[in-house]
Write a protein that holds these residues in place. Structure first.
Motif, PDB file in Angstrom:
ATOM      1  N   MET A  73     -49.587  19.195  -7.388  1.00 21.44           N
ATOM      2  CA  MET A  73     -49.547  18.864  -8.806  1.00 21.44           C
ATOM      3  C   MET A  73     -48.906  19.997  -9.605  1.00 21.44           C
ATOM      4  SD  MET A  73     -50.749  15.787  -9.034  1.00 21.44           S
ATOM      5  CE  MET A  73     -49.701  15.633  -7.587  1.00 21.44           C
ATOM      6  N   ALA A  74     -49.250  21.239  -9.274  1.00 21.84           N
ATOM      7  CA  ALA A  74     -48.660  22.378  -9.977  1.00 21.84           C
ATOM      8  C   ALA A  74     -47.161  22.455  -9.725  1.00 21.84           C
ATOM      9  CB  ALA A  74     -49.340  23.674  -9.528  1.00 21.84           C
ATOM     10  N   GLU A  75     -46.748  22.222  -8.489  1.00 24.63           N
ATOM     11  CA  GLU A  75     -45.321  22.287  -8.154  1.00 24.63           C
ATOM     12  C   GLU A  75     -44.555  21.120  -8.759  1.00 24.63           C
ATOM     13  OE1 GLU A  75     -44.930  22.783  -3.920  1.00 24.63           O
ATOM     14  OE2 GLU A  75     -46.338  24.470  -3.932  1.00 24.63           O
ATOM     15  N   SER A  76     -45.214  19.998  -8.928  1.00 27.74           N
ATOM     16  CA  SER A  76     -44.568  18.863  -9.588  1.00 27.74           C
ATOM     17  C   SER A  76     -44.243  19.206 -11.035  1.00 27.74           C
ATOM     18  CB  SER A  76     -45.470  17.629  -9.531  1.00 27.74           C
ATOM     19  OG  SER A  76     -45.645  17.186  -8.194  1.00 27.74           O
ATOM     20  N   LEU A  77     -45.185  19.832 -11.713  1.00 28.51           N
ATOM     21  CA  LEU A  77     -44.945  20.245 -13.094  1.00 28.51           C
ATOM     22  C   LEU A  77     -43.832  21.290 -13.165  1.00 28.51           C
ATOM     23  CD1 LEU A  77     -48.569  20.425 -14.532  1.00 28.51           C
ATOM     24  CD2 LEU A  77     -46.725  18.912 -15.291  1.00 28.51           C
ATOM     25  N   ILE A 136     -30.368  19.626 -12.170  1.00 27.66           N
ATOM     26  CA  ILE A 136     -31.593  19.503 -11.374  1.00 27.66           C
ATOM     27  C   ILE A 136     -32.419  18.329 -11.885  1.00 27.66           C
ATOM     28  CG2 ILE A 136     -33.820  20.569 -10.812  1.00 27.66           C
ATOM     29  CD1 ILE A 136     -32.498  23.222 -10.609  1.00 27.66           C
ATOM     30  N   TYR A 137     -32.915  17.529 -10.940  1.00 30.20           N
ATOM     31  CA  TYR A 137     -33.825  16.430 -11.218  1.00 30.20           C
ATOM     32  C   TYR A 137     -35.121  16.688 -10.446  1.00 30.20           C
ATOM     33  CZ  TYR A 137     -29.846  14.291 -13.430  1.00 30.20           C
ATOM     34  OH  TYR A 137     -28.791  14.060 -14.274  1.00 30.20           O
ATOM     35  N   ALA A 138     -36.173  15.990 -10.815  1.00 34.44           N
ATOM     36  CA  ALA A 138     -37.485  16.276 -10.250  1.00 34.44           C
ATOM     37  C   ALA A 138     -38.069  15.073  -9.528  1.00 34.44           C
ATOM     38  CB  ALA A 138     -38.448  16.724 -11.350  1.00 34.44           C
ATOM     39  N   SER A 139     -38.893  15.372  -8.526  1.00 33.97           N
ATOM     40  CA  SER A 139     -39.792  14.362  -7.984  1.00 33.97           C
ATOM     41  C   SER A 139     -41.203  14.913  -8.106  1.00 33.97           C
ATOM     42  CB  SER A 139     -39.462  14.042  -6.524  1.00 33.97           C
ATOM     43  OG  SER A 139     -39.921  15.073  -5.675  1.00 33.97           O
ATOM     44  N   VAL A 140     -42.177  14.019  -8.154  1.00 34.77           N
ATOM     45  CA  VAL A 140     -43.565  14.437  -8.329  1.00 34.77           C
ATOM     46  C   VAL A 140     -44.427  13.821  -7.237  1.00 34.77           C
ATOM     47  CG1 VAL A 140     -43.344  14.774 -10.812  1.00 34.77           C
ATOM     48  CG2 VAL A 140     -44.008  12.525  -9.955  1.00 34.77           C
ATOM     49  N   GLY A 141     -45.358  14.630  -6.718  1.00 37.65           N
ATOM     50  CA  GLY A 141     -46.225  14.131  -5.667  1.00 37.65           C
ATOM     51  C   GLY A 141     -46.983  15.259  -5.007  1.00 37.65           C
ATOM     52  N   ALA A 142     -47.886  14.897  -4.108  1.00 39.16           N
ATOM     53  CA  ALA A 142     -48.691  15.872  -3.392  1.00 39.16           C
ATOM     54  C   ALA A 142     -48.483  15.706  -1.883  1.00 39.16           C
ATOM     55  CB  ALA A 142     -50.163  15.725  -3.739  1.00 39.16           C
ATOM     56  N   HIS A 143     -47.990  16.748  -1.255  1.00 34.95           N
ATOM     57  CA  HIS A 143     -47.874  16.848   0.204  1.00 34.95           C
ATOM     58  C   HIS A 143     -49.266  16.644   0.814  1.00 34.95           C
ATOM     59  CE1 HIS A 143     -47.568  19.071   4.038  1.00 34.95           C
ATOM     60  NE2 HIS A 143     -46.256  18.989   3.940  1.00 34.95           N
ATOM     61  N   TRP A 164     -55.667  12.339 -11.742  1.00 35.53           N
ATOM     62  CA  TRP A 164     -54.376  12.907 -11.338  1.00 35.53           C
ATOM     63  C   TRP A 164     -53.351  11.811 -11.086  1.00 35.53           C
ATOM     64  CZ3 TRP A 164     -52.603  17.349 -12.421  1.00 35.53           C
ATOM     65  CH2 TRP A 164     -53.400  18.496 -12.429  1.00 35.53           C
ATOM     66  N   MET A 165     -53.792  10.687 -10.549  1.00 36.25           N
ATOM     67  CA  MET A 165     -52.856   9.590 -10.315  1.00 36.25           C
ATOM     68  C   MET A 165     -52.299   9.067 -11.633  1.00 36.25           C
ATOM     69  SD  MET A 165     -52.555   9.272  -7.017  1.00 36.25           S
ATOM     70  CE  MET A 165     -52.624  11.072  -7.130  1.00 36.25           C
ATOM     71  N   GLU A 166     -53.138   9.018 -12.660  1.00 40.39           N
ATOM     72  CA  GLU A 166     -52.675   8.586 -13.978  1.00 40.39           C
ATOM     73  C   GLU A 166     -51.685   9.587 -14.558  1.00 40.39           C
ATOM     74  OE1 GLU A 166     -53.157   5.728 -15.591  1.00 40.39           O
ATOM     75  OE2 GLU A 166     -54.163   5.045 -13.765  1.00 40.39           O
ATOM     76  N   LYS A 167     -51.958  10.882 -14.345  1.00 40.74           N
ATOM     77  CA  LYS A 167     -51.030  11.907 -14.813  1.00 40.74           C
ATOM     78  C   LYS A 167     -49.692  11.787 -14.099  1.00 40.74           C
ATOM     79  CE  LYS A 167     -54.338  15.460 -16.251  1.00 40.74           C
ATOM     80  NZ  LYS A 167     -54.814  16.847 -16.040  1.00 40.74           N
ATOM     81  N   MET A 168     -49.747  11.560 -12.796  1.00 38.49           N
ATOM     82  CA  MET A 168     -48.516  11.428 -12.026  1.00 38.49           C
ATOM     83  C   MET A 168     -47.696  10.240 -12.515  1.00 38.49           C
ATOM     84  SD  MET A 168     -47.982  11.003  -7.888  1.00 38.49           S
ATOM     85  CE  MET A 168     -49.164  12.307  -7.550  1.00 38.49           C
ATOM     86  N   LEU A 169     -48.391   9.144 -12.795  1.00 45.86           N
ATOM     87  CA  LEU A 169     -47.698   7.961 -13.300  1.00 45.86           C
ATOM     88  C   LEU A 169     -47.046   8.250 -14.654  1.00 45.86           C
ATOM     89  CD1 LEU A 169     -47.006   4.991 -12.887  1.00 45.86           C
ATOM     90  CD2 LEU A 169     -49.209   4.410 -13.945  1.00 45.86           C
ATOM     91  N   SER A 170     -47.719   9.019 -15.483  1.00 43.09           N
ATOM     92  CA  SER A 170     -47.136   9.369 -16.785  1.00 43.09           C
ATOM     93  C   SER A 170     -45.924  10.275 -16.614  1.00 43.09           C
ATOM     94  CB  SER A 170     -48.182  10.039 -17.676  1.00 43.09           C
ATOM     95  OG  SER A 170     -48.518  11.334 -17.213  1.00 43.09           O
ATOM     96  N   TRP A 171     -45.971  11.191 -15.645  1.00 42.60           N
ATOM     97  CA  TRP A 171     -44.811  12.059 -15.385  1.00 42.60           C
ATOM     98  C   TRP A 171     -43.602  11.242 -14.958  1.00 42.60           C
ATOM     99  CZ3 TRP A 171     -47.943  15.807 -11.739  1.00 42.60           C
ATOM    100  CH2 TRP A 171     -48.842  16.556 -12.528  1.00 42.60           C
ATOM    101  N   CYS A 172     -43.845  10.144 -14.254  1.00 47.18           N
ATOM    102  CA  CYS A 172     -42.745   9.311 -13.758  1.00 47.18           C
ATOM    103  C   CYS A 172     -41.924   8.698 -14.887  1.00 47.18           C
ATOM    104  CB  CYS A 172     -43.287   8.199 -12.861  1.00 47.18           C
ATOM    105  SG  CYS A 172     -43.950   8.766 -11.282  1.00 47.18           S
ATOM    106  N   LYS A 173     -42.463   8.675 -16.086  1.00 47.75           N
ATOM    107  CA  LYS A 173     -41.736   8.130 -17.227  1.00 47.75           C
ATOM    108  C   LYS A 173     -40.699   9.105 -17.775  1.00 47.75           C
ATOM    109  CE  LYS A 173     -45.740   5.333 -18.524  1.00 47.75           C
ATOM    110  NZ  LYS A 173     -46.817   5.106 -19.530  1.00 47.75           N
ATOM    111  N   VAL A 219     -48.530   4.542  -7.071  1.00 46.20           N
ATOM    112  CA  VAL A 219     -47.910   5.126  -8.265  1.00 46.20           C
ATOM    113  C   VAL A 219     -46.414   4.845  -8.265  1.00 46.20           C
ATOM    114  CG1 VAL A 219     -47.324   7.295  -9.422  1.00 46.20           C
ATOM    115  CG2 VAL A 219     -49.643   6.930  -8.555  1.00 46.20           C
ATOM    116  N   ALA A 220     -45.773   5.062  -7.125  1.00 43.63           N
ATOM    117  CA  ALA A 220     -44.329   4.822  -7.025  1.00 43.63           C
ATOM    118  C   ALA A 220     -43.993   3.369  -7.289  1.00 43.63           C
ATOM    119  CB  ALA A 220     -43.834   5.237  -5.643  1.00 43.63           C
ATOM    120  N   GLU A 221     -44.811   2.474  -6.767  1.00 38.07           N
ATOM    121  CA  GLU A 221     -44.580   1.038  -6.985  1.00 38.07           C
ATOM    122  C   GLU A 221     -44.675   0.687  -8.461  1.00 38.07           C
ATOM    123  OE1 GLU A 221     -46.384  -3.306  -5.631  1.00 38.07           O
ATOM    124  OE2 GLU A 221     -47.338  -1.451  -4.947  1.00 38.07           O
TER     125      GLU A 221
END
Length: 285
Positions: A40-44, A56-63, A74-83, A123-125
């Motif tokens: 999550m920190a690295e996604s931000l 540079i473009y970003a992807s977000v997720g947790a290894h 966190w899943m809701e936050k990730m979904l919001s980042w995808c916007k 989230v990706a879906e």
């Protein structure tokens, strides 16, 4: 220009020279870079880098090694980042069954990884974004999950059969592909792309070379996984996107093509899969 589809420039190993290295990419023929979130920190941090550098473009997720803090919030936050217009994928997500000796309850760890892998796929879906898949020593479980996911997000129909075959419709990319040719054939039919990096140049990579020989160039993406997996003859060094030409050279050699053609087609493949890149650049211009 070269499209780098998987790098980690937020890694501390780039702290001494990150800015200078990234600003040199254009003159090294690197046109786009996806900085990949592994926590999550690295996604931000990936999103922050995407704001600082236009290419540079970003992807977000947790290894799978970084899922300990995950929860529904966190899943809701990730979904919001995808916007965010510069977030173009969800990843890297997946399974990693390469365990340290001190891991006693491996089955419990596997169950937890599978649970959060599926949650991040959801989230990706919802976000309608491609996924970047990490899979190590987890071939069967990964295949089972991704087969179900691919059928869900891009099912085989008469209407999309051609688009799926050509990679226009795709669930995402298998990052750093390392499994068999037989499995590659299945993933190919499901519409997946294949991330190919420095491992292809290693002397003991005959299995991967067979996969690359079989795959149509239209389904291959170039990547580094920087700072990891530097290609020959620099194996063991810190990797970065400027080493991709060695990967391109090896792909060209295996497939009997020019390096220019490999560069052009793999760039086109990446622009097709990560369609938000084109949308962002059209709006920016």
């Amino acid at each position: 220009m070269i499209f780098e589809t998987h790098a980690h420039y937020d890694d501390e190993r780039f702290d001494p020279d990150r800015a200078g290295l990234l600003l040199s990419m254009k003159e090294k023929n690197i046109g786009h870079i996806i900085n990949v979130g592994a926590s999550m920190a690295e996604s931000l941090e990936s999103i922050r880098l995407s704001k600082e550098y236009p290419f540079i473009y970003a992807s977000v997720g947790a290894h799978p090694d970084e899922i300990g803090i995950l929860n529904d919030e966190w899943m809701e936050k990730m979904l919001s980042w995808c916007k965010d217009p510069k977030v173009v994928a969800v990843g890297e997500i997946g399974l990693d069954y390469y365990f340290d000796e001190d891991v006693t309850d491996k089955e419990a760890v596997k169950e937890k990884q599978i649970f959060w892998f599926k949650k991040q796929l959801e989230v990706a879906e919802k976000a309608h974004l491609p996924v970047l898949i990490h899979s190590r020593d987890a071939a069967e479980d990964t295949m089972n999950i991704l087969t179900e996911y691919a059928e869900k997000v891009c099912p085989v129909t008469e209407e999309n059969a051609v688009d799926r075959a050509e990679g226009i419709v795709s669930p995402g990319v298998i990052h750093c592909y390392s499994y068999s040719l037989e499995q590659a054939k299945i993933y190919l039919k499901q519409g997946w792309y294949f991330g190919i990096g420095g491992v292809l140049t290693f002397k003991k990579s005959k299995k991967l070379q067979e996969v690359v020989e079989y795959l149509p160039l239209s389904r291959i993406l170039t990547e580094t996984d920087s700072p990891y997996l530097c290609p020959e003859p620099f194996r063991g060094n810190r990797n970065d996107s400027t080493y991709i030409p060695y990967v391109i050279q090896k792909i060209a050699e295996i497939k009997g093509l020019s390096e220019a053609e490999v560069t052009e087609v793999t760039e086109r493949n990446a622009m097709r899969l990560f369609s938000k890149v084109s949308l962002y650049e059209k709006k920016s211009n």
